[in-house]
Write a protein that holds these residues in place. Structure first.
Motif, mmCIF file in Angstrom:
data_model
loop_
_atom_site.group_PDB
_atom_site.id
_atom_site.type_symbol
_atom_site.label_atom_id
_atom_site.label_comp_id
_atom_site.label_asym_id
_atom_site.label_seq_id
_atom_site.Cartn_x
_atom_site.Cartn_y
_atom_site.Cartn_z
ATOM 1 N N ALA A 191 96.574 69.038 94.371
ATOM 2 C CA ALA A 191 95.155 69.230 94.658
ATOM 3 C C ALA A 191 94.958 69.696 96.095
ATOM 4 O O ALA A 191 94.079 70.516 96.384
ATOM 5 C CB ALA A 191 94.397 67.925 94.410
ATOM 6 N N ASP A 202 92.539 72.598 97.624
ATOM 7 C CA ASP A 202 91.374 72.170 98.401
ATOM 8 C C ASP A 202 91.398 72.743 99.809
ATOM 9 O O ASP A 202 90.364 72.816 100.469
ATOM 10 C CB ASP A 202 91.318 70.639 98.473
ATOM 11 C CG ASP A 202 90.988 70.021 97.122
ATOM 12 O OD1 ASP A 202 90.374 70.712 96.297
ATOM 13 O OD2 ASP A 202 91.342 68.860 96.892
ATOM 14 N N GLU A 260 97.665 61.368 94.466
ATOM 15 C CA GLU A 260 96.320 61.117 93.949
ATOM 16 C C GLU A 260 96.177 61.510 92.494
ATOM 17 O O GLU A 260 95.537 60.824 91.708
ATOM 18 C CB GLU A 260 95.296 61.876 94.797
ATOM 19 C CG GLU A 260 93.867 61.574 94.392
ATOM 20 C CD GLU A 260 92.869 62.153 95.366
ATOM 21 O OE1 GLU A 260 91.664 62.025 95.095
ATOM 22 O OE2 GLU A 260 93.272 62.721 96.381
ATOM 23 N N GLU A 261 96.776 62.656 92.114
ATOM 24 C CA GLU A 261 96.630 63.117 90.734
ATOM 25 C C GLU A 261 97.163 62.075 89.746
ATOM 26 O O GLU A 261 96.565 61.799 88.715
ATOM 27 C CB GLU A 261 97.381 64.443 90.548
ATOM 28 C CG GLU A 261 96.736 65.622 91.245
ATOM 29 C CD GLU A 261 97.185 65.735 92.684
ATOM 30 O OE1 GLU A 261 97.776 64.775 93.218
ATOM 31 O OE2 GLU A 261 96.924 66.778 93.298
ATOM 32 N N VAL A 319 93.195 62.438 87.114
ATOM 33 C CA VAL A 319 92.155 63.438 87.285
ATOM 34 C C VAL A 319 91.934 64.300 86.056
ATOM 35 O O VAL A 319 91.023 65.119 86.051
ATOM 36 C CB VAL A 319 92.472 64.366 88.472
ATOM 37 C CG1 VAL A 319 92.495 63.608 89.763
ATOM 38 C CG2 VAL A 319 93.787 65.092 88.255
ATOM 39 N N ARG A 341 91.500 70.236 85.354
ATOM 40 C CA ARG A 341 90.875 70.765 86.576
ATOM 41 C C ARG A 341 91.715 71.899 87.145
ATOM 42 O O ARG A 341 91.184 72.917 87.591
ATOM 43 C CB ARG A 341 90.720 69.652 87.619
ATOM 44 C CG ARG A 341 90.190 70.143 88.968
ATOM 45 C CD ARG A 341 89.944 68.991 89.929
ATOM 46 N NE ARG A 341 89.450 69.476 91.204
ATOM 47 C CZ ARG A 341 90.196 69.657 92.274
ATOM 48 N NH1 ARG A 341 91.498 69.390 92.228
ATOM 49 N NH2 ARG A 341 89.676 70.095 93.408
ATOM 50 N N SER A 391 86.242 72.174 94.946
ATOM 51 C CA SER A 391 87.192 71.461 95.792
ATOM 52 C C SER A 391 86.662 70.067 96.108
ATOM 53 O O SER A 391 85.465 69.806 96.034
ATOM 54 C CB SER A 391 87.443 72.242 97.085
ATOM 55 O OG SER A 391 88.028 73.496 96.806
ATOM 56 N N ARG A 392 87.567 69.184 96.489
ATOM 57 C CA ARG A 392 87.184 67.802 96.774
ATOM 58 C C ARG A 392 86.526 67.693 98.134
ATOM 59 O O ARG A 392 86.912 68.367 99.079
ATOM 60 C CB ARG A 392 88.407 66.899 96.714
ATOM 61 C CG ARG A 392 89.040 66.795 95.344
ATOM 62 C CD ARG A 392 90.291 65.948 95.393
ATOM 63 N NE ARG A 392 91.263 66.515 96.322
ATOM 64 C CZ ARG A 392 92.406 65.928 96.625
ATOM 65 N NH1 ARG A 392 92.716 64.775 96.092
ATOM 66 N NH2 ARG A 392 93.255 66.508 97.466
ATOM 67 N N ARG A 393 85.556 66.818 98.217
ATOM 68 C CA ARG A 393 84.862 66.631 99.490
ATOM 69 C C ARG A 393 85.511 65.513 100.290
ATOM 70 O O ARG A 393 86.148 64.617 99.743
ATOM 71 C CB ARG A 393 83.383 66.333 99.257
ATOM 72 C CG ARG A 393 83.023 64.896 98.965
ATOM 73 C CD ARG A 393 83.069 64.489 97.524
ATOM 74 N NE ARG A 393 82.679 63.084 97.362
ATOM 75 C CZ ARG A 393 81.449 62.669 97.087
ATOM 76 N NH1 ARG A 393 80.489 63.557 96.935
ATOM 77 N NH2 ARG A 393 81.174 61.385 96.974
ATOM 78 N N SER A 394 85.350 65.574 101.619
ATOM 79 C CA SER A 394 85.933 64.571 102.498
ATOM 80 C C SER A 394 84.984 63.417 102.769
ATOM 81 O O SER A 394 85.413 62.318 103.105
ATOM 82 C CB SER A 394 86.336 65.227 103.827
ATOM 83 O OG SER A 394 87.314 66.216 103.615
ATOM 84 N N ARG A 410 77.080 70.758 97.854
ATOM 85 C CA ARG A 410 78.361 70.549 98.540
ATOM 86 C C ARG A 410 78.560 71.728 99.476
ATOM 87 O O ARG A 410 78.234 72.871 99.135
ATOM 88 C CB ARG A 410 79.489 70.472 97.522
ATOM 89 C CG ARG A 410 80.826 70.073 98.100
ATOM 90 C CD ARG A 410 81.851 69.875 97.002
ATOM 91 N NE ARG A 410 81.452 68.814 96.070
ATOM 92 C CZ ARG A 410 82.174 68.397 95.056
ATOM 93 N NH1 ARG A 410 83.343 68.977 94.822
ATOM 94 N NH2 ARG A 410 81.758 67.432 94.267
#
Length: 402
Positions: free
Chosen positions: A139, A143, A176-177, A182, A187, A307-310, A360
């Motif tokens: 990911a 990202d 994380e995956e 996920v 995704r 994409s993933r947010r922080s 976002r």
């Protein structure tokens, strides 16, 4: 919004991709017309297709896939394959009955299975004199905007060399995956569709498509043949993962379809045991077709949206209206609270008072600076942060309304 297929018995007879007739003519002719211009496809294969019940690789299905892709290549259609199954194949090779729970054991299982998986693809495509190229991603690779672009260039080069990209999440190193489940590559398949500017995403699984209800629990559940728009309530009621091997579920597949359709692409979810890619592209009325959104997000905004947010900022009602209805930038005056830690240039979520994500975007300041200026006017920001202009926390060109 959605079109139902007819009753269960009729539906079952037609899912094998036989010729169109009667009530299904409309869906079949529409698909033929829509797929006529398709030149690049992302095909996602689920674990329960690639592996059998004993966790051994389903080599016959992989061979059928290779034949389909080789056939489509002769028609100048390029295919990228996103394949699950590394963990499942590793379980079979190691003699494991249940998916490991400890992260290190799970990663070791994936490392064993990935080699088996790629060897199966190599042998299947060798029959058709087609080279394959393994691409393992996490990911973080997608990202990070810079690595995202590099991955796109790699895939474009594989196509130019005449190779078929075979992609998977890099489960042997990813954390994380594997821990957060996920959606097993669902995704990833959507992100790859954006990466290579595909026309179509095909998700082949072991269910016939998207149903009005969970077919395992509701005998009157209807297969939905056509979806114009994926609404939030459809995703909410979609089934969760139901296997101890696969991480996916209909929910993650709908989210993948939603992602690609927002990018102006088509998507199909169908039963890979009963139909192949060539028949789907020929217009066979199998599975569920998801139509492309009328307004297509540009490439950079697609990356922002997917994409993933922080971290996040919570904003007042005025800011929500300005962003959502008037297409404005996010100003510090509308921010009520900062959630999480983030740096300037990272992605953050913009949430309303109820903590619903409304947008976002790429933030201009780090979380500590945003904390200092929330609720302030532009003039105050200049003096507080000692900058030339206060301006926006997130500029509208770097902001995607969700």
């Amino acid at each position: 919004m959605v079109d139902d297929v007819t009753n269960g018995s009729r539906e079952t007879r037609k899912l094998d991709g036989s010729a169109c007739d009667s009530v299904l003519d409309r869906n079949c002719s529409e698909r033929k017309e829509l797929f006529e211009g398709v030149r690049r496809v992302v095909l996602k294969l689920g674990t329960r297709l690639v592996t059998r019940k004993d966790h051994r690789l389903n080599t016959k299905l992989i061979e059928r896939l290779a034949a389909d892709v080789a056939d489509l290549r002769r028609k100048e259609i390029q295919v990228a394959v996103v394949s699950s199954g590394a963990v499942g194949a590793g379980m079979g090779r190691l003699g494991l009955e249940d998916r490991p729970r400890r992260l290190s054991a799970l990663q070791a299982t994936a490392a064993v299975g990935q080699g088996l998986l790629m060897n199966a693809y190599k042998l299947a495509f060798r029959t058709h004199n087609v080279p394959v190229g393994q691409v393992l991603l996490t990911a973080d690779d997608l990202d990070n905007r810079r690595r995202y672009v590099n991955a796109r260039n790699t895939l474009d080069s594989l196509f130019r060399f005449g190779a078929v990209p075979v992609l998977n999440e890099n489960d042997s190193v990813a954390v994380e995956e594997l821990q957060l489940s996920v959606g097993d590559n669902d995704r990833l398949s959507a992100l790859v569709a954006h990466l290579i500017d595909a026309d179509l995403l095909v998700i082949l699984t072991d269910v016939d498509g998207f149903y009005s209800e969970d077919p395992d629990r509701h005998s009157d559940a209807r297969l939905i043949a056509r979806v114009e728009e994926i609404r939030p309530e459809m995703i909410e009621r979609a089934g969760r993962a139901g296997s101890h091997v696969s991480l996916g579920g209909m929910r993650s597949k709908l989210e993948a379809a939603q992602s690609v359709t927002r990018g102006g692409r088509l998507a199909v979810i169908a039963n890979g045991h009963r139909i192949g890619l060539s028949r789907i592209l020929a217009g066979a009325p199998a599975g569920t077709l998801f139509l492309a959104a009328r307004e297509r997000l540009p490439g950079r905004k697609l990356w922002i949206a997917n994409s993933r947010r922080s971290g996040a900022v919570i904003v007042d009602d005025g800011a929500v209206e300005a962003i959502v209805k008037r297409g404005k930038s996010l100003l510090p005056s509308g921010i009520l609270k900062v959630e999480g830690a983030f740096e300037a240039g990272e992605l953050i979520a913009v949430e309303d008072r109820r903590r619903m994500e409304v947008a976002r975007g790429v933030v201009k300041y780090g979380s500590s600076d945003v904390q200092r200026i929330l609720g302030k006017s532009t003039g105050e920001v200049v003096s507080i942060l000692d900058v030339e202009s206060g301006g926006e926390v997130v500029h509208r060109d770097d902001l995607v309304v969700l």
